[in-house]
Enzyme design. Structure first.
Site, PDB file in Angstrom:
ATOM      1  CG  HIS A  52      -0.242  -0.160   2.525  1.00  0.00           C
ATOM      2  ND1 HIS A  52       0.535   0.811   3.102  1.00  0.00           N
ATOM      3  CD2 HIS A  52      -0.187  -1.209   3.377  1.00  0.00           C
ATOM      4  CE1 HIS A  52       1.009   0.382   4.245  1.00  0.00           C
ATOM      5  NE2 HIS A  52       0.608  -0.860   4.438  1.00  0.00           N
TER       6      HIS A  52
HETATM    7  P1  TYD Z   1      -2.273  -3.894   7.275  1.00  0.00           P
HETATM    8  O1  TYD Z   1      -2.345  -2.479   6.805  1.00  0.00           O
HETATM    9  O2  TYD Z   1      -2.758  -4.958   6.334  1.00  0.00           O
HETATM   10  O3  TYD Z   1      -0.801  -4.231   7.711  1.00  0.00           O
HETATM   11  P2  TYD Z   1       0.501  -4.104   6.812  1.00  0.00           P
HETATM   12  O4  TYD Z   1       0.066  -3.591   5.478  1.00  0.00           O
HETATM   13  O5  TYD Z   1       1.375  -3.133   7.507  1.00  0.00           O
HETATM   14  O6  TYD Z   1       1.094  -5.437   6.685  1.00  0.00           O
HETATM   15  O7  TYD Z   1      -3.052  -3.973   8.642  1.00  0.00           O
HETATM   16  C1  TYD Z   1      -3.641  -5.174   9.110  1.00  0.00           C
HETATM   17  C2  TYD Z   1      -4.842  -4.826   9.944  1.00  0.00           C
HETATM   18  O8  TYD Z   1      -4.467  -4.095  11.104  1.00  0.00           O
HETATM   19  C3  TYD Z   1      -5.840  -3.965   9.190  1.00  0.00           C
HETATM   20  O9  TYD Z   1      -7.146  -4.442   9.511  1.00  0.00           O
HETATM   21  C4  TYD Z   1      -5.669  -2.595   9.779  1.00  0.00           C
HETATM   22  C5  TYD Z   1      -5.202  -2.894  11.177  1.00  0.00           C
HETATM   23  N1  TYD Z   1      -4.327  -1.854  11.741  1.00  0.00           N
HETATM   24  C6  TYD Z   1      -4.742  -1.144  12.842  1.00  0.00           C
HETATM   25  O10 TYD Z   1      -5.850  -1.344  13.365  1.00  0.00           O
HETATM   26  N2  TYD Z   1      -3.916  -0.200  13.376  1.00  0.00           N
HETATM   27  C7  TYD Z   1      -2.688   0.056  12.842  1.00  0.00           C
HETATM   28  O11 TYD Z   1      -1.943   0.938  13.346  1.00  0.00           O
HETATM   29  C8  TYD Z   1      -2.269  -0.681  11.682  1.00  0.00           C
HETATM   30  C9  TYD Z   1      -0.935  -0.420  11.052  1.00  0.00           C
HETATM   31  C10 TYD Z   1      -3.120  -1.625  11.164  1.00  0.00           C
END
Ligand code: TYD
Length: 138
Positions: A52
């Site tokens: 992302h």
């Molecule tokens: P995601 O964005 O998929 O993690 P990454 O891309 O960094 O591997 O996040 C996974 C889940 O966690 C998604 O449902 C959003 C949630 N989340 C939070 O609730 N708080 C946060 O600070 C972050 C980074 C993610």
């Protein structure tokens, strides 16, 4: 923002016979106020994280333990940064696509973020990201 705005930042270290102490102060060692800290751990073998970009949020990613690979993409160019050293972190400004992969078994990815979590700040569709970058380029 482009790949040239992504920078490795070295953190100050106090080293003595007991080991290393590394410290980070907002707006001094990182170029923003730290509004959130999160970390990725126990990443399943072969899994990828990220995938992302952010509209506003700036962040620093640090390999606190172990190693992983960060692919950074500004819509034109791609670059890989192998992170395996807690003494530095990669600064990622807004508008950069990132993918984290090849996590070692003991890897912990620490993220210092400039904003609280807000899903509206995310672009998770790579084609939409590319189109947005092309429409914003001069
Ligand atoms: P995601 O964005 O998929 O993690 P990454 O891309 O960094 O591997 O996040 C996974 C889940 O966690 C998604 O449902 C959003 C949630 N989340 C939070 O609730 N708080 C946060 O600070 C972050 C980074 C993610």
């Amino acid at each position: 923002m482009s790949l040239s705005d992504c920078k490795l930042i070295d953190f100050p270290t106090v080293c003595d016979s007991r080991g290393n102490l590394i410290f980070i102060e907002e707006k001094k060692h990182v170029p923003f106020e730290i509004k959130r800290v999160y970390y990725l751990c126990d990443v399943a073998s072969g899994s990828k994280r990220g995938g992302h970009s952010h509209k506003e949020m700036r962040q620093i990613v640090i390999a606190l333990s172990g190693s992983f690979n960060a692919v950074l993409d500004d819509g034109v160019k791609r670059q890989s940064v192998f992170l395996n050293n807690p003494h530095h972190g990669i600064y990622i400004p807004p508008g950069i696509w990132r993918e984290l992969s090849d996590f070692s078994s003991n890897a912990v990815a620490l993220v210092l973020a400039s904003t609280p979590y807000d899903e509206r700040d995310y672009e998770r569709d790579y084609d939409a990201y590319r189109k947005m970058k092309q429409s914003n380029s001069p």
